[in-house]
Design a protein around this motif. Sequence first.
Motif, short mmCIF file in Angstrom:
data_model
loop_
_atom_site.label_atom_id
_atom_site.label_comp_id
_atom_site.label_asym_id
_atom_site.label_seq_id
_atom_site.Cartn_x
_atom_site.Cartn_y
_atom_site.Cartn_z
N ILE A 214 15.97 -20.71 -3.42
CA ILE A 214 16.14 -21.63 -2.30
C ILE A 214 15.21 -22.82 -2.45
O ILE A 214 14.02 -22.66 -2.78
CB ILE A 214 15.84 -20.92 -0.96
N TYR A 215 15.75 -24.01 -2.21
CA TYR A 215 14.95 -25.23 -2.08
C TYR A 215 15.00 -25.67 -0.62
O TYR A 215 16.09 -25.79 -0.04
CB TYR A 215 15.50 -26.36 -2.95
N GLN A 225 9.96 -24.04 -2.01
CA GLN A 225 10.99 -23.40 -2.83
C GLN A 225 10.55 -21.99 -3.18
O GLN A 225 9.37 -21.66 -3.14
CB GLN A 225 11.25 -24.21 -4.11
N GLY A 226 11.54 -21.14 -3.50
CA GLY A 226 11.19 -19.78 -3.89
C GLY A 226 12.40 -18.86 -3.85
O GLY A 226 13.50 -19.25 -3.45
N THR A 227 12.19 -17.62 -4.28
CA THR A 227 13.22 -16.58 -4.20
C THR A 227 13.34 -16.14 -2.75
O THR A 227 12.47 -16.43 -1.92
CB THR A 227 12.84 -15.38 -5.07
N PRO A 228 14.42 -15.42 -2.40
CA PRO A 228 14.53 -14.92 -1.02
C PRO A 228 13.30 -14.13 -0.57
O PRO A 228 12.84 -14.30 0.56
CB PRO A 228 15.78 -14.04 -1.07
N ASP A 229 12.77 -13.26 -1.43
CA ASP A 229 11.58 -12.49 -1.04
C ASP A 229 10.38 -13.40 -0.82
O ASP A 229 9.59 -13.18 0.11
CB ASP A 229 11.25 -11.44 -2.12
N ILE A 231 10.48 -16.53 0.12
CA ILE A 231 10.72 -17.29 1.34
C ILE A 231 10.43 -16.43 2.57
O ILE A 231 9.82 -16.89 3.54
CB ILE A 231 12.17 -17.82 1.37
N ARG A 232 10.87 -15.18 2.54
CA ARG A 232 10.61 -14.29 3.68
C ARG A 232 9.11 -14.11 3.91
O ARG A 232 8.66 -13.98 5.05
CB ARG A 232 11.26 -12.92 3.45
N ALA A 233 8.35 -14.08 2.83
CA ALA A 233 6.91 -13.83 2.94
C ALA A 233 6.09 -15.11 3.06
O ALA A 233 4.87 -15.05 3.19
CB ALA A 233 6.44 -13.03 1.71
#
Length: 271
Positions: A214-215, A225-229, A231-233
């Motif tokens: 995700i951006y 930006q980051g992976t779903p995990d 982003i959640r954290a």
Amino acid sequence: MPDHDSLVRIKDLSFSYDERPVLDGINMEIPRGKVVAIMGGSGCGKTTLLRLIGGQLKPTRGDVLVDGRAVNRMGHEELYALRRRMGMLFQFGALFTDISVFENVAYQMREHTDLPEELIRDLTLLKLNAVGLRGAHARMPGELSGGQARRVALARSIALDPMLMMYDEPFTGLDPISLGVIGQLIRKLNDALGATSIMVTHDIHESLQIVDYIYFMSAGRVVAQGTPDEIRASTDPFVHQFVNAEADGPVPFHYPAPPYGEELLRGAAHG
């Protein structure tokens, strides 16, 4: 998620409408075979970015590379050839309302290939079967629910087996069941086709279940930006506000204004 085998590379990209800046120094990599979401508030430049990737717009500065070639430096023939390898799902499907479901999906095959009609028929039914609507092939778009129409539009967008799929707010206006169906179809069709997908969306919770990366954009820049995990954290204030749908934060609830008390006193003095 930088990957050396990226299908789309966006390098130092800036874009302005006349004198109004929309994008400012964007850098992104979209690896082959992945589903990548671009998120952010309304007006932050997400849809403009899709138009730059598709070649409808040209950047003020920087480059958009698709499959190693700069889209913004292509001539008309090269650009149209590239677009035939792209699929686009518009926000509300944008089906042709005066032709049937079958004819909507078959349209691109007839327009861009020399395939015999028998093969076009088989391929059209195959695409409709992939989205669960082969039985609705004779219906008109006006006879479909919103979720069904979006699925037909998805079948049409994959008609030519694109290497790159782009989705502009694919979940807008859908009920929870239809939203979940479209989300899973985006993931499954991407993997089945061996395609690469870029999804502009506001729907954080559905997206976190199906995307690889995700951006986040704000005011024309990539701010996280980051992976779903990841982003959640995330403890980034903007990401936290967006993920948790908080009214106030880096994106303020109040439009800039003088202190309310001062404005009341000023009104009383004038009275």
